[in-house]
Design a protein around this motif. Sequence first.
Motif, short mmCIF file in Angstrom:
data_model
loop_
_atom_site.label_atom_id
_atom_site.label_comp_id
_atom_site.label_asym_id
_atom_site.label_seq_id
_atom_site.Cartn_x
_atom_site.Cartn_y
_atom_site.Cartn_z
N ASP A 124 0.76 -1.34 -0.05
CA ASP A 124 -0.02 -0.19 -0.16
C ASP A 124 0.86 1.13 0.24
O ASP A 124 0.54 2.14 -0.77
CB ASP A 124 -0.83 -0.01 1.24
N LEU A 125 2.19 1.38 0.85
CA LEU A 125 2.75 2.41 0.92
C LEU A 125 3.60 2.49 -0.67
O LEU A 125 3.77 3.92 -0.93
CB LEU A 125 3.92 2.30 1.88
N LYS A 126 4.00 1.50 -1.20
CA LYS A 126 4.21 1.59 -2.71
C LYS A 126 3.23 2.35 -3.37
O LYS A 126 3.83 3.12 -4.20
CB LYS A 126 4.92 0.35 -3.05
N ARG A 127 2.27 1.66 -3.57
CA ARG A 127 1.18 2.47 -4.52
C ARG A 127 0.87 3.86 -4.05
O ARG A 127 0.88 4.74 -5.15
CB ARG A 127 -0.01 1.59 -4.21
N THR A 128 0.88 3.98 -2.63
CA THR A 128 1.02 5.65 -2.34
C THR A 128 1.83 6.35 -2.79
O THR A 128 1.66 7.40 -3.36
CB THR A 128 0.61 5.51 -0.85
N GLN A 129 3.17 6.03 -2.81
CA GLN A 129 4.18 6.64 -3.31
C GLN A 129 4.10 6.78 -4.69
O GLN A 129 4.46 8.08 -5.21
CB GLN A 129 5.65 5.91 -3.02
N GLN A 130 3.65 5.93 -5.47
CA GLN A 130 3.54 6.04 -6.86
C GLN A 130 2.37 7.26 -7.43
O GLN A 130 2.46 7.86 -8.10
CB GLN A 130 3.24 4.64 -7.64
#
Length: 466
Positions: free
Chosen positions: A188-194
């Motif tokens: 979820d954090l990686k998607r939020t970063q993107q």
Amino acid sequence: MSQDDSPTPPLQHTAHPGELVGVSEDVWLEVIDKMDEVYSDLLQYEVALEQKNAKLEESQQFIFSVLTSMSDIMLVCDRNGVIQDANRSLEAFCGRSIDDLRGTPMMELFADPQAAAEARRRLLEQGPREVHDCELPLRARDGSAVPVSLNCTPRFSAVGKSLGMVITGRPVGELRRAYEALHQAHEDLKRTQQQLLHAEKMASLGRLVAGVAHELNNPISFVLGNVHALRRYAERLSEYIGHIHGGAGAKEIDEARRTLRIDRILADLPSLIEGTLEGAERTRAIVDGLKRFSVMDRGEAEDFDLVAVIERAVRWVCKAARESFRVELALPRSIPLHGSSGRIQQVVTNLIENAWAAATQGDGPPTLRIGATLREGEVELRFHDNGPGIPEAVIGRIFDPFFTTKPVGKGTGLGLSISYGIVERHGGQLLAENAPQGGAVLVLTLPLAGTQDKGTPGQSAAGDAQ
């Protein structure tokens, strides 16, 4: 001398048992003082003992509260594996009371003889030592075998003698659930970063739409005007060719040639075609630059000219600025770099936009000076605005994610943070300082082409926001 006149002998005192004879009063006073001193010491010792007892009781209550609140199971064994104590988590896990567990072999807790034999080999036979993540099945209160990750720590006395061990454990199912939750949070954090990276790029792109539209309007209008002229010329040429193929005489053809101005059309066609191609090429270059800026690219590395990137970013920002914004360039003819031109353009555009926003807060007309210094293997760009400068209290935080000095709703606080990450992944540096003569200076240093690892920028876009 008569018997009656003889001197009278002195009276003799007869000492009673336990009575001290010949002891002065000073000695008694000294004894009393010593007794008072001893009594005072006894009182102090009693107070100190009560304090230590209170602290000991407090420590015992603290240890008991810690043991009872532990979610992991815990048991204390002697050197032979006999249970000396346990916590309530083990009591709830196996369904046996702590009093029932005390004095029983630890091996009775395991689900089968194989697990007990493995536990004896790992925890007892090799002597007191630390054991980590030893996964063995224990028998739960319902009789089922539950895999538990065990950790063992030896216990020693004050003189270093082995007393036994402390064993803690947690059901593997809980660990797996915790790992899955952690993995999901990471995804979820990686998607939020993107999403944040894309949102920041789209926000910057939105601020430049007016400037890009204005820049596109000129070549498109030029091409459109040339196409209208070419269409009129095509109609005249078609009419002239009709006269030729219709069998008209030479005189009539010459008259049509003069009337339709064929010679002028033929003279204008090369310039019209060349101008149309130039306008289309300018439009293609603008769209290509816009695409490089806005697309969530994969960071493919390529050779490009930093001067062209800076000039394009300056045109876009200046045409998007509603107020008069002057940018002075002091650049060499070419600065060859290797990396992602789209990402470097994003960095330069963000620095120019921030300079414009800061310069509008100053006293004079907003001005930005961009200078370049070529050194061995690298180029240093200095973006110097004439704004009020960066407050000393926040100059060390301007590259932090979500930090912004703009009002709420006016900035995401991600522009400089993302730019900092992009520059780092290109092997460069991005610094901020205040100029002695006033204004803020952003210093961008990048390695020139051929002086860096050409695989460095080729990372995922999500990494830029870290």
